[in-house]
Design a protein around this motif. Structure first.
Motif, PDB file in Angstrom:
ATOM      1  N   ILE A 130       0.832  -1.209   0.000  1.00 29.00           N
ATOM      2  CA  ILE A 130       0.000   0.000   0.000  1.00 29.00           C
ATOM      3  C   ILE A 130       0.866   1.258   0.000  1.00 29.00           C
ATOM      4  O   ILE A 130       0.459   2.306  -0.470  1.00 29.00           O
ATOM      5  N   GLU A 131       2.091   1.139   0.525  1.00 27.18           N
ATOM      6  CA  GLU A 131       2.935   2.325   0.588  1.00 27.18           C
ATOM      7  C   GLU A 131       3.789   2.513  -0.658  1.00 27.18           C
ATOM      8  O   GLU A 131       4.482   3.508  -0.779  1.00 27.18           O
ATOM      9  N   LEU A 132       3.738   1.545  -1.573  1.00 26.34           N
ATOM     10  CA  LEU A 132       4.518   1.702  -2.800  1.00 26.34           C
ATOM     11  C   LEU A 132       3.771   2.637  -3.744  1.00 26.34           C
ATOM     12  O   LEU A 132       2.597   2.407  -4.042  1.00 26.34           O
ATOM     13  N   ASP A 192      15.980   2.982   0.669  1.00 29.24           N
ATOM     14  CA  ASP A 192      17.181   2.198   1.025  1.00 29.24           C
ATOM     15  C   ASP A 192      17.568   2.437   2.474  1.00 29.24           C
ATOM     16  O   ASP A 192      18.374   1.715   3.038  1.00 29.24           O
ATOM     17  N   ARG A 193      16.992   3.483   3.060  1.00 32.02           N
ATOM     18  CA  ARG A 193      17.451   3.882   4.399  1.00 32.02           C
ATOM     19  C   ARG A 193      16.950   2.889   5.453  1.00 32.02           C
ATOM     20  O   ARG A 193      15.738   2.719   5.624  1.00 32.02           O
ATOM     21  N   PRO A 194      17.872   2.225   6.162  1.00 30.26           N
ATOM     22  CA  PRO A 194      17.407   1.276   7.179  1.00 30.26           C
ATOM     23  C   PRO A 194      16.786   2.004   8.367  1.00 30.26           C
ATOM     24  O   PRO A 194      17.342   2.998   8.845  1.00 30.26           O
ATOM     25  N   GLU A 237      13.355   8.232  21.344  1.00 28.86           N
ATOM     26  CA  GLU A 237      13.028   9.559  20.837  1.00 28.86           C
ATOM     27  C   GLU A 237      12.237   9.460  19.530  1.00 28.86           C
ATOM     28  O   GLU A 237      12.154   8.383  18.934  1.00 28.86           O
ATOM     29  N   ASN A 238      11.707  10.599  19.084  1.00 31.73           N
ATOM     30  CA  ASN A 238      10.935  10.600  17.835  1.00 31.73           C
ATOM     31  C   ASN A 238      11.786  10.038  16.695  1.00 31.73           C
ATOM     32  O   ASN A 238      12.961  10.390  16.574  1.00 31.73           O
ATOM     33  N   GLY A 239      11.157   9.166  15.908  1.00 34.09           N
ATOM     34  CA  GLY A 239      11.849   8.611  14.744  1.00 34.09           C
ATOM     35  C   GLY A 239      12.793   7.467  15.082  1.00 34.09           C
ATOM     36  O   GLY A 239      13.522   6.982  14.201  1.00 34.09           O
ATOM     37  N   ALA A 240      12.782   7.000  16.344  1.00 37.59           N
ATOM     38  CA  ALA A 240      13.716   5.928  16.736  1.00 37.59           C
ATOM     39  C   ALA A 240      13.344   4.587  16.093  1.00 37.59           C
ATOM     40  O   ALA A 240      14.182   3.700  15.971  1.00 37.59           O
ATOM     41  N   GLY A 241      12.082   4.441  15.695  1.00 42.03           N
ATOM     42  CA  GLY A 241      11.670   3.192  15.034  1.00 42.03           C
ATOM     43  C   GLY A 241      10.653   2.389  15.837  1.00 42.03           C
ATOM     44  O   GLY A 241      10.411   1.222  15.528  1.00 42.03           O
ATOM     45  N   LYS A 242      10.015   3.000  16.826  1.00 38.99           N
ATOM     46  CA  LYS A 242       9.094   2.253  17.708  1.00 38.99           C
ATOM     47  C   LYS A 242       7.877   1.759  16.920  1.00 38.99           C
ATOM     48  O   LYS A 242       7.541   0.568  16.965  1.00 38.99           O
ATOM     49  N   THR A 243       7.212   2.689  16.203  1.00 40.40           N
ATOM     50  CA  THR A 243       6.015   2.287  15.456  1.00 40.40           C
ATOM     51  C   THR A 243       6.384   1.289  14.366  1.00 40.40           C
ATOM     52  O   THR A 243       5.633   0.343  14.083  1.00 40.40           O
ATOM     53  N   THR A 244       7.551   1.469  13.771  1.00 39.73           N
ATOM     54  CA  THR A 244       7.989   0.536  12.728  1.00 39.73           C
ATOM     55  C   THR A 244       8.113  -0.872  13.319  1.00 39.73           C
ATOM     56  O   THR A 244       7.663  -1.850  12.709  1.00 39.73           O
ATOM     57  N   LEU A 245       8.685  -0.956  14.506  1.00 44.22           N
ATOM     58  CA  LEU A 245       8.832  -2.262  15.154  1.00 44.22           C
ATOM     59  C   LEU A 245       7.451  -2.882  15.413  1.00 44.22           C
ATOM     60  O   LEU A 245       7.232  -4.084  15.197  1.00 44.22           O
TER      61      LEU A 245
HETATM   62  N1  LIG Z   1       5.781   4.545   5.649  1.00 44.83           N
HETATM   63  C1  LIG Z   1       7.035   4.962   5.760  1.00 44.83           C
HETATM   64  N2  LIG Z   1       7.821   5.038   4.686  1.00 44.83           N
HETATM   65  C2  LIG Z   1       9.106   5.448   4.766  1.00 44.83           C
HETATM   66  N3  LIG Z   1       9.689   5.811   5.917  1.00 44.83           N
HETATM   67  C3  LIG Z   1       8.960   5.764   7.043  1.00 44.83           C
HETATM   68  C4  LIG Z   1       7.592   5.349   7.017  1.00 44.83           C
HETATM   69  N4  LIG Z   1       7.093   5.401   8.274  1.00 44.83           N
HETATM   70  C5  LIG Z   1       8.123   5.833   9.046  1.00 44.83           C
HETATM   71  N5  LIG Z   1       9.220   6.049   8.309  1.00 44.83           N
HETATM   72  C6  LIG Z   1      10.531   6.469   8.798  1.00 44.83           C
HETATM   73  O1  LIG Z   1      10.971   5.532   9.755  1.00 44.83           O
HETATM   74  C7  LIG Z   1      11.607   6.169  10.840  1.00 44.83           C
HETATM   75  C8  LIG Z   1      11.034   5.645  12.160  1.00 44.83           C
HETATM   76  O2  LIG Z   1       9.676   6.006  12.215  1.00 44.83           O
HETATM   77  P1  LIG Z   1       8.724   5.474  13.384  1.00 44.83           P
HETATM   78  O3  LIG Z   1       7.362   5.982  13.093  1.00 44.83           O
HETATM   79  O4  LIG Z   1       8.907   4.029  13.512  1.00 44.83           O
HETATM   80  O5  LIG Z   1       9.351   6.208  14.636  1.00 44.83           O
HETATM   81  P2  LIG Z   1       8.795   6.303  16.111  1.00 44.83           P
HETATM   82  O6  LIG Z   1       9.905   5.902  16.989  1.00 44.83           O
HETATM   83  O7  LIG Z   1       7.517   5.572  16.257  1.00 44.83           O
HETATM   84  O8  LIG Z   1       8.572   7.875  16.200  1.00 44.83           O
HETATM   85  P3  LIG Z   1       7.511   8.741  17.042  1.00 44.83           P
HETATM   86  O9  LIG Z   1       7.958   8.700  18.465  1.00 44.83           O
HETATM   87  O10 LIG Z   1       7.678  10.089  16.461  1.00 44.83           O
HETATM   88  O11 LIG Z   1       6.145   8.165  16.821  1.00 44.83           O
HETATM   89  C9  LIG Z   1      11.404   7.669  10.648  1.00 44.83           C
HETATM   90  O12 LIG Z   1      12.636   8.217  10.253  1.00 44.83           O
HETATM   91  C10 LIG Z   1      10.400   7.784   9.538  1.00 44.83           C
HETATM   92  O13 LIG Z   1      10.752   8.828   8.680  1.00 44.83           O
END
Ligand SMILES: Nc1ncnc2c1ncn2[C@@H]1O[C@H](COP(=O)(O)OP(=O)(O)OP(=O)(O)O)[C@@H](O)[C@H]1O
Length: 590
Positions: free
Chosen positions: A112-114, A352-354, A374-382
């Motif tokens: 969906i994100e592509l 490409d950015r991990p 902190e913000n952007g650390a990757g919590k929601t991604t995990l």
């Molecule tokens: N759909 C996406 N496509 C590309 N990059 C993404 C996407 N969602 C998040 N990112 C990138 O992944 C990184 C981690 O995002 P994430 O939302 O996991 O952080 P977080 O720790 O939950 O932040 P916050 O505390 O602000 O909610 C960020 O740099 C963000 O730019």
């Protein structure tokens, strides 16, 4: 590009869902509507020749045939419209249901994100009508070919040279297909511009973004951007359209020339005494019928290409949805060990950015785990990886030793539940808006009320129609809620599942007041205790350290890696990032 076999299979599938009897009736009505011009041509010859020779029997036969033809021609459009509209309505319903099933049931989010996926989905949404018209088209096409062949035979019997007229249908059909290819490639090339224009339109007209658009005074800028995106798209699409129109005009000029040629030929035959006046009348009627049939065939060829293109988009989507169909391992009844991440790397699709790098972590069964950083650390991604929305780019996640990519996604999804910071606003009746958290119990008012209680959503009792109140100001009698109230409904949704193995609460209290937050975490702790029997893991993502400290395990993420983990007191003793963040927040409350 999908094969025509796939297109046929898709159309037959749609036909089967609509009903075989309805489809056969449809073909019969459509076929009848093509008989009129043929009958007229056949009736004209005895009528004219009979009139010329005073043969009343021939006049009667010609009159009956022509009368029948006129009657058919008058009634046919009514029947045709009825049949086509009825078929379109039914097939639209089937196509839309299939599209929704495919889009909403694909377990992952990666596609969906592509951008390419979203462009295709947008094109498919636009073209779902083409797909719905496909059945009609594939019924009419063969009938038109038969009509053309019969007409051609009748013409050829009079004068073989007249066979050139139906043969003109071949280049016409080829040109129509080429025109459709041009249009399709122009649409694909400009799909991103179209989507951008649509998004800008939605941004400017959506009540949710309305306040920001006005406060920042960006209305005029949005209009300019929308105009620029639309102009770019129109330039490309109109150029393609112009080229295809030129080709069509060329074909019609050829038809006109052939028609006049036919008239001259037959008139010469009449002059030579080889044909009668009735033959002239029949040839004129047949030539007109053949030209109209060939014109229809060429526009049907264009429409068939559109159906084929739409079917291609459909199969693309279907492949995405079925990609995970090979996963069949059952979700465990209860968790014994827990969930383990082993050397997990992750980058979002198309980048490409991990975001997560070499992340190893064990979430023990029965624990309340807090994820901070902190913000952007990757919590929601995990969280997205743990809930199966994405797969790791490298490394593995296992649930009680079974690789998550082997678990049946549907079965796994039934055993997890989540409340997100970016919660969805399901503008349905309250019962449904909460009930979608567990569709099997949506109609169970006791279950819905218990979930509402658990989320502290007592405001529902004060809504005019209680659980039946429609949500959203855009609906008649609809109730609009505050951000915090919507979030409580999202939490109630997350509380609907009976025995989840994983409960994810990703900043679920951002829109809640402190009382509500305190009550929520008391409930989370109580639920977690109850769920320990099943080994339930409760994963809490939060920036509020006052609530985080109660977790059994606190994991600190930093730049996509685990930088620290332990209990609150262990982490304070380590005096690292957690201690820094905790002390900073504690000080601001003093
Ligand atoms: N759909 C996406 N496509 C590309 N990059 C993404 C996407 N969602 C998040 N990112 C990138 O992944 C990184 C981690 O995002 P994430 O939302 O996991 O952080 P977080 O720790 O939950 O932040 P916050 O505390 O602000 O909610 C960020 O740099 C963000 O730019």
């Amino acid at each position: 590009m999908t094969s025509w076999r796939h297109t046929w299979r898709l159309l037959f599938g749609i036909g089967r869902e609509i009903g075989v009897v309805v489809c056969v009736l449809h073909v019969l009505v459509v076929a009848t509507s093509f008989l009129g011009p043929l009958l007229l041509a056949l009736g004209l010859r005895p009528l004219v020749d009979g009139a010329a020779s005073g043969d009343s029997r021939r006049i009667a036969v010609g009159g009956v045939l022509s009368g029948l033809a006129l009657l058919l021609s008058a009634l046919a459009p009514v029947g045709y419209r009825w049949a086509v509209i009825r078929m379109r309505e039914r097939s639209q319903m089937v196509v839309q249901r299939r599209l929704l099933t495919l889009s909403a049931s694909a377990p992952g989010l990666a596609h969906i994100e592509l951008p390419a996926y979203r462009d295709r989905l947008e094109l498919l949404k636009q073209r779902s009508d083409d797909l719905a018209d496909g059945l009609t088209l594939f019924a009419i096409g063969p009938i038109t070919v038969v009509q053309l062949a019969v007409t051609a035979l009748l013409l050829g019997r009079l004068q073989p040279l007249l066979l050139v007229i139906p043969l003109l249908a071949i280049p016409a059909v080829r040109l129509a297909r080429k025109a459709e290819r041009l249009r399709n490639s122009a649409e694909l090339r400009t799909a991103a511009d179209r989507r951008s224009a649509q998004d800008l339109f939605a941004l400017a007209t959506n009540p949710a973004s309305g306040a920001e658009v006005r406060v920042h005074g960006v209305g005029a800028d949005l209009v300019d951007r929308h105009g620029a995106a639309s102009r770019t798209r129109h330039r490309v699409v109109e150029a393609a359209l112009f080229r295809s129109v030129c080709a069509t005009v060329a074909v019609w000029l050829c038809y006109a020339a052939a028609f006049f040629g036919a008239v001259v030929l037959v008139l010469r035959q009449v002059a030579a005494g080889e044909a009668s006046a009735g033959d002239v009348a029949m040839v004129l009627a047949l030539a007109a019928a053949v030209i109209s049939a060939a014109g229809q065939l060429s526009s049907q060829a264009g429409a068939a290409m559109r159906v084929h293109t739409a079917a291609g988009h459909y199969h693309w989507l279907e492949r995405e949805a079925l990609r995970e169909a090979g996963r069949t391992a059952a979700a465990p009844e209860r968790l014994a060990g827990g969930i383990t991440l082993d050397g997990v790397h992750f980058a979002y699709p198309g980048t490409d950015r991990p975001v997560l790098t070499d992340l190893s972590l064990h979430l023990p069964a029965g624990a309340v785990v807090a994820l901070v950083g902190e913000n952007g650390a990757g919590k929601t991604t995990l969280v997205k990886l743990l809930t199966g929305m994405y797969e790791p780019t490298a490394g593995r996640i296992s649930v009680d030793g079974v690789d998550l990519t082997r678990l049946d996604p549907g079965a796994y999804r039934e055993r997890i539940t989540a409340g997100f910071q970016d919660y969805a606003r399901f503008e349905l009746a309250v019962r449904e808006s909460v009930g979608v958290g567990d569709l099997t119990r949506m109609a169970d008012d006791r279950a819905v009320r218990a979930a509402l209680d658990a989320a502290g959503a007592d405001f529902v009792e004060r809504l005019p129609a209680g659980l039946d109140t429609p949500l959203g100001a855009g609906w008649d009698g609809g109730a609009e809620l505050s951000g915090g109230q919507w979030q409580r409904l999202a939490l109630a949704r997350a509380a609907m599942r009976r025995r989840p193995l994983l409960v994810v609460l990703d900043e679920p209290t951002a829109a809640l007041d402190p009382h509500a937050e305190h009550a929520l975490f008391e409930r989370v702790a109580a639920d977690a205790r109850q769920g320990r029997v099943d080994g339930r893991i409760t994963l809490l993502v939060s920036h509020r350290f006052s609530t985080v400290r109660m977790a059994d395990l606190i994991v600190v993420l930093s730049d996509g890696r685990v930088s620290e983990s332990g209990t609150h007191s262990e982490l304070l003793a380590q005096d690292g990032l957690y201690a820094d963040l905790y002390n900073l927040q504690a000080e601001s409350y003093r």
